[in-house]
Design a protein around this motif. Sequence first.
Motif, PDB file in Angstrom:
ATOM      1  N   VAL A  76       0.822  -1.220   0.000  1.00 44.94           N
ATOM      2  CA  VAL A  76       0.000   0.000   0.000  1.00 44.94           C
ATOM      3  C   VAL A  76       0.852   1.264   0.000  1.00 44.94           C
ATOM      4  O   VAL A  76       0.326   2.368  -0.141  1.00 44.94           O
ATOM      5  CB  VAL A  76      -0.966   0.008   1.204  1.00 44.94           C
ATOM      6  CG1 VAL A  76      -1.925  -1.173   1.136  1.00 44.94           C
ATOM      7  CG2 VAL A  76      -0.198   0.003   2.528  1.00 44.94           C
ATOM      8  N   ASN A  77       2.170   1.101   0.136  1.00 46.48           N
ATOM      9  CA  ASN A  77       3.096   2.245   0.109  1.00 46.48           C
ATOM     10  C   ASN A  77       4.133   2.091  -1.000  1.00 46.48           C
ATOM     11  O   ASN A  77       5.247   2.595  -0.889  1.00 46.48           O
ATOM     12  CB  ASN A  77       3.801   2.388   1.458  1.00 46.48           C
ATOM     13  CG  ASN A  77       2.826   2.670   2.583  1.00 46.48           C
ATOM     14  OD1 ASN A  77       2.069   3.630   2.529  1.00 46.48           O
ATOM     15  ND2 ASN A  77       2.833   1.816   3.603  1.00 46.48           N
ATOM     16  N   ALA A  78       3.769   1.414  -2.076  1.00 50.68           N
ATOM     17  CA  ALA A  78       4.737   1.061  -3.115  1.00 50.68           C
ATOM     18  C   ALA A  78       5.409   2.264  -3.743  1.00 50.68           C
ATOM     19  O   ALA A  78       6.614   2.259  -4.002  1.00 50.68           O
ATOM     20  CB  ALA A  78       4.051   0.222  -4.188  1.00 50.68           C
ATOM     21  N   ILE A  79       4.654   3.312  -3.992  1.00 48.43           N
ATOM     22  CA  ILE A  79       5.219   4.480  -4.674  1.00 48.43           C
ATOM     23  C   ILE A  79       6.186   5.223  -3.773  1.00 48.43           C
ATOM     24  O   ILE A  79       7.305   5.569  -4.176  1.00 48.43           O
ATOM     25  CB  ILE A  79       4.092   5.417  -5.149  1.00 48.43           C
ATOM     26  CG1 ILE A  79       3.240   4.702  -6.195  1.00 48.43           C
ATOM     27  CG2 ILE A  79       4.670   6.712  -5.730  1.00 48.43           C
ATOM     28  CD1 ILE A  79       2.007   5.470  -6.618  1.00 48.43           C
ATOM     29  N   ALA A  80       5.795   5.460  -2.537  1.00 44.29           N
ATOM     30  CA  ALA A  80       6.640   6.206  -1.601  1.00 44.29           C
ATOM     31  C   ALA A  80       7.972   5.510  -1.372  1.00 44.29           C
ATOM     32  O   ALA A  80       9.008   6.164  -1.206  1.00 44.29           O
ATOM     33  CB  ALA A  80       5.910   6.389  -0.276  1.00 44.29           C
ATOM     34  N   GLU A  81       7.960   4.199  -1.380  1.00 35.28           N
ATOM     35  CA  GLU A  81       9.187   3.450  -1.102  1.00 35.28           C
ATOM     36  C   GLU A  81      10.196   3.521  -2.236  1.00 35.28           C
ATOM     37  O   GLU A  81      11.351   3.141  -2.064  1.00 35.28           O
ATOM     38  CB  GLU A  81       8.843   2.000  -0.777  1.00 35.28           C
ATOM     39  CG  GLU A  81       8.122   1.861   0.556  1.00 35.28           C
ATOM     40  CD  GLU A  81       7.805   0.435   0.916  1.00 35.28           C
ATOM     41  OE1 GLU A  81       8.221  -0.473   0.159  1.00 35.28           O
ATOM     42  OE2 GLU A  81       7.151   0.210   1.953  1.00 35.28           O
ATOM     43  N   LEU A  82       9.771   4.013  -3.393  1.00 31.90           N
ATOM     44  CA  LEU A  82      10.717   4.207  -4.495  1.00 31.90           C
ATOM     45  C   LEU A  82      11.363   5.578  -4.464  1.00 31.90           C
ATOM     46  O   LEU A  82      12.245   5.874  -5.250  1.00 31.90           O
ATOM     47  CB  LEU A  82      10.006   4.023  -5.839  1.00 31.90           C
ATOM     48  CG  LEU A  82       9.663   2.585  -6.227  1.00 31.90           C
ATOM     49  CD1 LEU A  82       8.929   2.582  -7.552  1.00 31.90           C
ATOM     50  CD2 LEU A  82      10.904   1.729  -6.313  1.00 31.90           C
ATOM     51  N   GLY A  83      10.919   6.429  -3.546  1.00 30.08           N
ATOM     52  CA  GLY A  83      11.468   7.778  -3.444  1.00 30.08           C
ATOM     53  C   GLY A  83      10.606   8.775  -4.189  1.00 30.08           C
ATOM     54  O   GLY A  83       9.666   8.419  -4.889  1.00 30.08           O
TER      55      GLY A  83
END
Length: 324
Positions: A296-303
């Motif tokens: 659910v946090n996939a985008i944020a974890e890429l920076g």
Amino acid sequence: MGFELMSFELVSFEILTFELVSFELMSFELMSTSHIKASTIYNYIVIMEVTATEYERMSTGAQENARQLVDKIVADKRHYDIILDIGCGTGYMTELLAKTVKHNRIIGVDITEHFLSFAEQNHKPMDSVEYLLQDFSKTWDEMSPALKALESKVSLIVSNRALHFFEDRPRLMHVISRLLAKNGTLVATYPLTPDLMSRITDEEKRAFGLQTFATPSPDAQIDAMVRACESTGFKVLDKQQYLYEWHVNAKIFVDRKKFPPIFGPLLSTDSEAKQALIQNLFFDVALNPNAQRLNVNAIAELGSPPTLQTIFHIPLVNFKCIKQ
């Protein structure tokens, strides 16, 4: 049912942006609002106001799928009397069919008038090719006289990345059945929507108020199409799922603006958190199509902003049925 994998290399960020519009997951705003705006056709959000030249240039992925679809038809080594191309767009596949498949007459059908004008000028290699303006979401009784004149005369109906736009599949199949001659065939490729809700935890559903919200599995979506076919006298011959690979910068998924209508009730609320959740789930399932649990946090974890050059996976189905 498992997925087979096919690959296509995209070299243009802008091309992929447009190509995803035909994918049922979402639609995008691109270029300037003077050129494009989002419209709702067949209860799906699609981009209509784009020039035919731009559409042709940006439809590289759809053209690749069209070539694959036509290759299957060519392999049958048959001669067809009348071929109908539903959702022909600017006529790319219609011309391809005309040049490679034996026929007497080919008719490309679309709802967008200026696309058909472009097709007439650029994709009519022989006199046997013609184009017709028609909305296939209508009932048979609402069809134009020109289309009704084809009743029980069409040998082959083809469609590339268009059938998912039709919400009322039984109605669509009834119209197709009226057009096809006995033993006439429908051959199509169209995208499926990933089942997002089955891949998040009950705790995550409760946190976002999604306890009663569900998304259909790819198998369920295909089963619905099979039922629509069988209820109108068709025998299904093929329903092969596969994953289409796109190599692209991850930023394209972050920049998306709209989602398919199934999520309309959620996004009509005042919850920005729900919209962010759906965006993250779409992003992660395209990266990891076989994951049991989505991040659910996939985008944020890429920076921020994500610039990862990676592979996104688009679920498609090759579908074939015959009128008995």
